[in-house]
Write an enzyme that holds these catalytic residues in place. Structure first.
Site, PDB file in Angstrom:
ATOM      1  CG  MET A  26      -6.374   6.081  -8.023  1.00  0.00           C
ATOM      2  SD  MET A  26      -7.255   6.316  -9.576  1.00  0.00           S
ATOM      3  CE  MET A  26      -6.197   5.464 -10.703  1.00  0.00           C
ATOM      4  CG  HIS A  33       1.332   2.661  -4.617  1.00  0.00           C
ATOM      5  ND1 HIS A  33       1.059   1.608  -5.456  1.00  0.00           N
ATOM      6  CD2 HIS A  33       0.735   3.748  -5.164  1.00  0.00           C
ATOM      7  CE1 HIS A  33       0.311   2.036  -6.459  1.00  0.00           C
ATOM      8  NE2 HIS A  33       0.102   3.323  -6.316  1.00  0.00           N
ATOM      9  CG  ASP A 147       1.209   8.894 -12.423  1.00  0.00           C
ATOM     10  OD1 ASP A 147       0.734   8.502 -13.484  1.00  0.00           O
ATOM     11  OD2 ASP A 147       1.328   8.157 -11.427  1.00  0.00           O
ATOM     12  CG  MET A 181       7.623  -1.212  -9.764  1.00  0.00           C
ATOM     13  SD  MET A 181       7.847  -1.548  -8.022  1.00  0.00           S
ATOM     14  CE  MET A 181       9.321  -2.564  -8.122  1.00  0.00           C
ATOM     15  NE  ARG A 184      -4.587   2.538 -16.040  1.00  0.00           N
ATOM     16  CZ  ARG A 184      -4.725   3.715 -15.416  1.00  0.00           C
ATOM     17  NH1 ARG A 184      -3.681   4.409 -15.038  1.00  0.00           N
ATOM     18  NH2 ARG A 184      -5.927   4.199 -15.168  1.00  0.00           N
TER      19      ARG A 184
END
Ligand code: PAF
Length: 278
Positions: A26, A33, A147, A181, A184
């Site tokens: 996102m 990432h 996640d 990390m 948010r």
């Protein structure tokens, strides 16, 4: 690196590609990432990253509007990490019409852990991921293990719909003080940021107790919850689960995951610790 905004250009750029490695994101990218992109590079070519804040997976009152959009900085990071193509579509490009067909995630997953606190979230995630898979048609796709429940949902999605896509999980990257990390983390005030590593510390302490042979999962989770609540967090859940099924573990389960989600002020953080007792 090529930056693409439309489905037409994406399809043209990927025409004939059979070995694509895909990292859905996102945006508002951090080193976690980047590590997923580096992992993708080891598993396929070209490497495609999507940058799309998916409205379907945000509930009313959640942070869809304030979610940081940082396209220029993201593209610099992706290019430096060796990404070949960044796909940053608009909402209208992904949802040209209301998305009336969606993926129904089974209640056991949709209403459990994060799903219990974010109704419709995993339906929104599964639906956009299936759309992105159909657009990119990758051979492998990489998702972060932070996640953990999302990764579990997507593995099931791929299996149940016979998608010819290998789903890979990338390790969680942490700040020096242990905080996982996350995009948010940027919402945290300096005081909250100093307190935020406590979530990981509580999960790690619970993990250590399990490894020492304590099997009273509920009491251990309750203790971690109590510590966090006493320190001013608002805990959604702390849970010990079977790492493979996410079900409540049998007493002889050896592959476990400790998961937690809790609020510091207006920021909801999640984390997990996985381990194998063998
Ligand atoms: O993990 C995320 O960033 C999102 O949930 C995903 C997988 C890109 C779907 O929007």
């Amino acid at each position: 690196m090529k930056l693409i905004h439309t489905v037409t250009d994406l399809r043209a750029a990927l025409a004939g590609a059979r070995d694509t490695a895909f990292v859905p994101t996102m945006g508002n990218l951090h080193a976690g990432h980047v590590s997923l992109v580096e992992m993708a590079r080891e598993h396929g070519h070209p490497v495609v990253a999507s940058l799309f804040v998916n409205p379907l997976q945000f509930g009313a009152g959640e942070d869809f509007e304030r979610y940081p959009r940082t396209l220029d900085a993201d593209c610099e990071k992706l290019a430096a990490a060796g990404c070949d193509l960044a796909f940053a579509p608009s909402v209208a490009e992904i949802y040209p019409a209301p998305q009336t067909f969606t993926i129904r995630v089974p209640d056991s997953l949709a209403n459990d852990l994060c799903g219990a606190f974010r109704p419709g979230h995993f339906e929104g995630v599964a639906t956009v991921v299936l759309k992105l898979f159909n657009l990119v048609q990758p051979r492998v796709a990489v998702f972060g293990k932070k996640d953990y429940q999302q990764l579990h949902v997507i593995r099931h999605l791929a299996r149940q719909f016979n998608l010819p896509i290998g789903i890979l999980g990338g390790e969680t990257l942490r700040e020096a003080d242990g905080l996982a990390m996350s995009s948010r983390n940027g919402y945290l005030t300096p005081v909250e940021r100093a307190q935020a590593p406590q979530l990981h510390r509580e999960l790690a302490a619970l993990d250590a107790a399990l490894q020492a042979g304590d099997k009273d999962y509920d009491a251990l989770a309750a203790r971690a919850r109590r510590h966090l609540n006493m320190a001013g967090w608002r805990v959604d859940y702390i849970a010990v689960r079977d790492a493979a099924t996410l079900a409540t573990p049998a007493i002889d389960s050896t592959r476990l995951v400790v998961l937690g989600a809790a609020w510091l002020g207006s920021t909801r953080l999640i984390d997990n610790v996985q381990f194998d007792l063998n």
